[in-house]
Scaffold this motif. Structure first.
Motif, PDB file in Angstrom:
ATOM      1  N   SER A   1      35.139  39.103  46.366  1.00 29.73           N
ATOM      2  CA  SER A   1      36.228  40.078  46.325  1.00 29.73           C
ATOM      3  C   SER A   1      35.756  41.365  45.658  1.00 29.73           C
ATOM      4  O   SER A   1      36.183  42.455  46.031  1.00 29.73           O
ATOM      5  CB  SER A   1      37.420  39.504  45.563  1.00 29.73           C
ATOM      6  N   LEU A   2      34.864  41.207  44.683  1.00 25.43           N
ATOM      7  CA  LEU A   2      34.310  42.388  44.030  1.00 25.43           C
ATOM      8  C   LEU A   2      33.483  43.198  45.033  1.00 25.43           C
ATOM      9  O   LEU A   2      33.526  44.431  45.051  1.00 25.43           O
ATOM     10  CB  LEU A   2      33.445  41.961  42.831  1.00 25.43           C
ATOM     11  N   ARG A   3      32.783  42.503  45.875  1.00 20.80           N
ATOM     12  CA  ARG A   3      32.014  43.201  46.912  1.00 20.80           C
ATOM     13  C   ARG A   3      32.945  43.941  47.868  1.00 20.80           C
ATOM     14  O   ARG A   3      32.689  45.088  48.246  1.00 20.80           O
ATOM     15  CB  ARG A   3      31.157  42.208  47.695  1.00 20.80           C
ATOM     16  N   LEU A   4      34.029  43.263  48.230  1.00 23.42           N
ATOM     17  CA  LEU A   4      34.998  43.887  49.122  1.00 23.42           C
ATOM     18  C   LEU A   4      35.610  45.121  48.444  1.00 23.42           C
ATOM     19  O   LEU A   4      35.759  46.179  49.065  1.00 23.42           O
ATOM     20  CB  LEU A   4      36.084  42.851  49.446  1.00 23.42           C
ATOM     21  N   LEU A   5      35.910  44.975  47.177  1.00 22.78           N
ATOM     22  CA  LEU A   5      36.476  46.097  46.425  1.00 22.78           C
ATOM     23  C   LEU A   5      35.471  47.254  46.354  1.00 22.78           C
ATOM     24  O   LEU A   5      35.844  48.428  46.488  1.00 22.78           O
ATOM     25  CB  LEU A   5      36.858  45.615  45.017  1.00 22.78           C
ATOM     26  N   GLU A   6      34.218  46.912  46.150  1.00 20.70           N
ATOM     27  CA  GLU A   6      33.179  47.950  46.111  1.00 20.70           C
ATOM     28  C   GLU A   6      33.155  48.718  47.436  1.00 20.70           C
ATOM     29  O   GLU A   6      33.083  49.940  47.470  1.00 20.70           O
ATOM     30  CB  GLU A   6      31.816  47.305  45.848  1.00 20.70           C
ATOM     31  N   LYS A   7      33.264  47.951  48.526  1.00 17.79           N
ATOM     32  CA  LYS A   7      33.267  48.604  49.848  1.00 17.79           C
ATOM     33  C   LYS A   7      34.463  49.528  50.003  1.00 17.79           C
ATOM     34  O   LYS A   7      34.341  50.631  50.538  1.00 17.79           O
ATOM     35  CB  LYS A   7      33.328  47.547  50.957  1.00 17.79           C
ATOM     36  N   ILE A   8      35.621  49.058  49.553  1.00 22.62           N
ATOM     37  CA  ILE A   8      36.841  49.867  49.663  1.00 22.62           C
ATOM     38  C   ILE A   8      36.667  51.152  48.847  1.00 22.62           C
ATOM     39  O   ILE A   8      36.929  52.258  49.324  1.00 22.62           O
ATOM     40  CB  ILE A   8      38.072  49.061  49.174  1.00 22.62           C
ATOM     41  N   LEU A   9      36.184  50.986  47.622  1.00 22.80           N
ATOM     42  CA  LEU A   9      36.004  52.159  46.752  1.00 22.80           C
ATOM     43  C   LEU A   9      34.976  53.119  47.341  1.00 22.80           C
ATOM     44  O   LEU A   9      35.184  54.332  47.353  1.00 22.80           O
ATOM     45  CB  LEU A   9      35.562  51.704  45.348  1.00 22.80           C
TER      46      LEU A   9
END
Lengths: 546, 460
Positions: free
Chosen positions: B432-440
């Motif tokens: 999820s942190l990776r997904l969040l990084e992508k979103i950011l």
């Protein structure tokens, strides 16, 4: 530079390829695996059913009809009548580039249209839903044409797509609606779909617009699908030499151009397999001869242009062709000279399509590489052995089901572009009119020809020959590369291209150089896996002794 | 403009699907079957089906995808496909020597009424299945549901045709993977290990569709759930099904056949869904959550706190499959973002209800449609009416993203033009942190691109 490899004994190779098969399968496959002799070309079994379970490269009739032939025309709304998958998988995956002239011009290629048949449509019939879908497409887009493609269940439940198309066409008045019975199970491969597509395009599109086309040297380009921009490069060359391209079947094409195509004076055929029917039908109905050409390879491009020049017989055109060849050739030569030392003597295998396995051999030859084995995915005997064998080909049950249109000369528009005497004279000059000599005549003696290669056979061939490059499609790409051998996709070009014409040849040379000489192939083994580095024992030992 | 014919005005359609947000059942069955060790998927239909599915999966994974076909011709379509299937079974066992053939049907074989249960039984009765080898099947008509349904049907087939109940429970839990990437399945196994529980994960495509380059093609890569594991799933203490559409049907079947109780959870995408996943493991297995997991969670929440200014109120359009969309939407809401448009071509009342419930509580104004005509054409029209700051979906979204000039994150199936999904998970706290990084990154790159020179920031 690598030395030429020793070519294995093809007879033994053939035994090796089939020995693991059950007896019946082995017997059948052995007829599709032949040792070439360009002098006395042996018969190769082709266009026959694939053995179930064998892991084939082949696709279906629908793929050949919608995916290959009709897909590249940008201003038709292609509605796939069936469950969602068939339309989904053919959505933008063939890289048919297209360039509308203005932002206002129609382009439906990025769209995917389907009737998304549900269970109730299978049980109670899907014609009603199809007609609603056609109406909705018309209301939303007002396209010039709507084409309907039948998928497997449609034929089985008996939906009459042709009647639905006729009804809607009549209702709209300003939109040409027509259908294709290209259910996936027809024929034995994509090839059946090509034939069905040719029939439909000929019946419903060609000849609808009789406006005389402009230009002195007018031709249609048949069997070119603008993958990776191939058609753009051919268009560039045509423009330079002063040839008018009336219509393309069907790379970068429009409905209007195809409808007007019968006003051209010559059909040149690139992919014989997928479009030769069109050439024959237009010859019979309108008197337009066809000529097999090849724009894959710089030499082949020059040769093809000269053939076209010879056909039109105009000195000025011929001079322009020579001037363009002279202008383009040095760029090509410079790249070959640079790359050839790194590619000469290397070997290639090509198992792909219905013409590409032939055409691309020219490019490898130009790089000094040898094709040790080749075969088509869905071709017929004439694509291997030449059209001379056509009268001897038995029509089996699977081919019999594909309609052969009965074509007669058009009472108004039949106009033989060349007299019998002129055609004879052209033939005397070495021009093959309405003919194709096939792939095998061009391949070396004792090279291996395999039709409808199975996965098992491909692994065996690679094991035995260890080719420097293998050419096939996406399904084979990563299997072969896992074996440490680069695979060049000759359907999608690995998302590169164009590969036609002079510019395309340069692209191909560079790509092949990059692939066969890429440092990555020497990096596959970890340092501790290679000989002399026995499991890091040295390091461990020195650590212990300290 | 690539999608130049897409108008702003939304008209109700009843017959025409344009730019579907789904595909058909058999590809899901093929993908699931690749998650059994030593298995060759087999498509009982026309050659084209098999070819299309292999091509799409290959493009998504950049990996070999092996599968065979019954190669129906017109004759088989009229007289039935039994002869073709039996011939295929002979050829496959002789040439490709799998441990298992996993047969799925197609719209063609379903329309003519081919009965895979009867045919595979005949194959067995006729001695076509060598000792110790298996032929399993799943009925996957393309005219019902979507690719997700096909996946669920094949996973259910694994449960019903392999699971055995010996009467002696084993100290293990089943985790039934909903449609997720090999990377996600690998992460599930890691999490189970960290939590200290024994699991049988099925299917499991890790080490199958992310196989290393070794210079050798291994026809049956080392990954995949083994037959022994699948058999033993009937003796497990309980099952956790990850995804109500793609995984729960198998859990239900397993409960029916072997009395293994189950709990259905969302695929652990995002903070809340991962919390529920970890809590569920902790509860059913009676284990305490290790410090390591709590710290992983803390890191995710830390970034959510630290970067909230870039996320709050940002409008998102998303399309994809139910079991991904549900936790993803919840994650976006947890991030204080606004999921304004959501479509999924996969039909289903359960999903519809779950998503409605989530949206009613936290984002009642969201446009949401699933099932027929819930396609990307509709989504694009919605986006034209209410523009968004971010688009999330499979590769086909790039055409809308380019036309509307919207940041785009590839998520879901298929991803044909980028790598990463098979290697880096999107699930658990780390994923999820990776997904969040992508979103950011998507949002902040856009801010950098569009900022006036005087407003261009060094520190963000």
């Amino acid at each position: 530079m690598e030395a030429n490899k020793i070519i294995p004994d093809p007879a033994q190779v053939r035994e090796e390829l089939i020995h693991k098969y059950p007896a019946k399968v082995a017997k059948k496959r052995s007829k599709s695996i032949v040792i070439n002799d360009p002098e006395t070309i042996p018969e190769v079994q082709a266009n026959v059913r694939t053995v179930p379970g064998i892991i084939t490269q082949r696709g279906c009739c629908y793929a050949g009809c919608k995916g290959v032939v009709l897909g590249p025309t940008r201003d038709i709304v292609n509605i796939v009548h069936g469950p969602i998958g068939c339309s989904f998988y053919a959505w933008l995956t063939r890289r048919n580039q297209t360039k509308p002239e203005t932002l206002m011009d129609a382009n439906y290629i990025p769209y995917c249209f389907s009737t998304d048949m549900q269970e109730e449509n299978i049980v109670f019939g899907g014609e009603k839903k199809l007609k609603i879908a056609i109406q909705e497409a018309y209301d939303l887009f007002h396209p010039k044409s709507i084409a309907i493609f039948s998928t497997c269940p449609v034929g089985l439940i008996g939906d009459d797509v042709h009647a639905a198309a006729r009804e809607m066409k009549e209702k709209f008045g300003d939109c040409n609606v027509f259908g294709f019975s290209c259910e996936g199970y027809r024929g034995v491969s994509q090839s059946a779909g090509h034939h069905i597509a040719n029939n439909g395009v000929f019946k419903h599109m060609v000849g609808r617009d009789n406006t005389p086309s402009e230009g002195k040297f007018k031709l249609n380009l048949l069997g070119e699908y603008n993958i990776g921009g191939d058609a753009f490069e051919i268009e560039r060359i045509f423009e330079k030499v002063g040839i008018t391209l009336v219509a393309s079947f069907s790379g970068n094409s429009t409905v209007g151009a195809i409808e007007n195509s019968h006003t051209a004076d010559l059909n040149v055929i690139l992919c014989h397999r997928s479009i030769n029917y069109m050439g024959d039908m237009m010859e019979t109905k309108y008197g337009i001869p066809w000529m097999k050409i090849n724009f894959v390879g710089a030499e082949s491009t020059a040769k093809s242009l000269r053939k076209i020049g010879e056909y039109f017989g105009d000195e000025e055109l011929k001079a322009r062709i020579e001037a363009v060849i002279a202008e383009e050739a040095p760029k090509v030569k410079a790249v070959i000279n640079e790359i050839m030392p790194r590619t000469k003597g290397k070997t290639a295998m090509l198992f792909v399509g219905g013409s590409r396995a032939h055409h691309y051999q020219d490019l490898f030859t130009e790089l000094g590489m040898t094709t040790v084995a080749a075969g088509y995915e869905f071709a017929h005997r004439d694509d291997y052995e030449g059209r001379d064998v056509l009268p001897g080909i038995k029509v089996d049950a699977d081919s019999k089901n594909i309609e052969e249109l009965k074509i007669v000369a058009d009472p108004e528009f039949y106009n033989p572009r060349k007299t019998e005497a002129e055609l004879e004279a052209l033939k005397e000059k070495g021009l093959e009119i309405n003919g194709y000599e096939g792939m095998m005549k061009q391949m070396t003696k004792k090279s291996l020809v395999v039709d409808d290669l199975s996965h098992y056979e491909s692994e065996k061939l690679i094991e035995i020959y260890k080719p420097d490059i293998f050419c096939a499609g996406i399904k084979e790409k990563y299997v072969v590369q896992k074996m440490g051998i680069p695979l060049k996709q000759l359907h999608s070009y690995d998302y590169g291209g164009p590969y036609t014409g002079f510019e395309g040849a340069i692209n191909f040379y560079k790509d092949i150089d990059r692939m066969v000489n890429n440092p990555v192939w020497k990096l596959i083994k970890a340092p501790w896996e290679t000989a002399g580095n026995g499991k890091g024992a040295g390091l461990a030992a020195s650590y212990v002794t300290q | 403009m690539l999608l130049r014919h897409t108008s702003k005005e939304v008209k109700v359609r009843e017959g025409l699907t344009i730019n579907p947000a789904k595909t058909c059942q058999p590809i899901g069955a093929m993908y699931a079957a690749l998650g059994i060790h030593g298995c060759l998927p087999h498509s009982h239909g026309s050659q084209g089906c098999c070819s299309y599915h292999r091509s799409t999966l290959t493009r998504h994974y950049k990996e070999p995808v092996m599968a065979a076909t019954s190669s129906f011709t017109e004759g088989a379509s009229v007289f039935g496909g039994q002869a073709n299937l039996l011939a295929a079974i002979d050829t496959i066992f002789a040439v490709y020597e799998p441990d298992i053939i996993a047969v799925h049907s197609t719209c063609l074989s379903e329309t003519i009424g081919d009965d895979l249960q009867q045919m595979t039984k005949k194959a067995k009765d006729d001695g076509k299945i060598p000792e110790g080898k298996y032929v399993i099947y799943a009925s996957t008509p393309s005219f019902i549901g979507s690719h997700v349904t096909g996946y669920a049907n094949m996973v259910t087939g694994m449960a019903t045709q392999f699971a055995e109940s010996t009467g002696v429970k084993k100290s293990q839990f089943n985790i039934i993977a909903g449609w997720m990437e090999p990377s996600d399945m690998r992460e599930i196994k890691r999490l189970a290990k960290v939590m200290g529980i024994n699991i049988v994960l099925f299917p499991d495509t890790s080490d199958v569709l992310d196989a290393p380059q070794t210079g050798k093609h291994v026809f049956y890569p080392k990954g995949g759930t083994t037959v022994d594991e699948l058999k033993s799933s009937g003796d497990s203490i309980a099952s956790l099904a990850l995804g109500s559409v793609s995984a729960e049907p198998a859990a239900i079947a397993l409960e029916k056949k072997c009395k293994v109780p189950f709990e259905t959870l969302d695929i652990p995408i995002g903070l809340s869904a991962t919390d529920r996943f970890i809590m569920a493991i902790s509860k059913v297995a009676g284990v305490t959550v290790p410090e390591e997991v709590t710290a992983d969670r803390g890191r995710l929440v830390d970034i959510m706190c630290d970067m909230e200014q870039y996320l709050h109120g940002k409008k998102v359009a998303l399309f994809g499959d139910p079991d991904q969309l549900l936790p993803l939407t919840e994650f976006l809401l947890d991030l204080s973002m606004k999921p304004v448009h959501i479509v999924s071509g996969t039909p289903g009342q359960r999903f519809e209800k779950q998503m409605r419930q989530l949206l009613d509580e936290r984002s009642p104004e969201t446009n949401f449609k699933s099932g027929l005509q819930a396609d990307m054409f509709l989504l694009h029209q919605w986006m034209k009416n209410e523009p968004v700051d971010l688009l999330i979906g499979n590769t086909y979204g790039k055409y809308m993203a380019r036309d509307e000039d919207i940041p785009f994150i590839r998520f879901g199936f298929p991803i044909l033009d980028r790598i990463g999904h098979s290697y880096f998970p999107n699930i658990g706290y780390g994923g999820s942190l990776r997904l969040l990084e992508k979103i950011l990154n998507a949002i902040m790159d856009r801010q950098d691109r569009d900022a006036l020179e005087e407003k261009f920031e060094l520190v963000m």
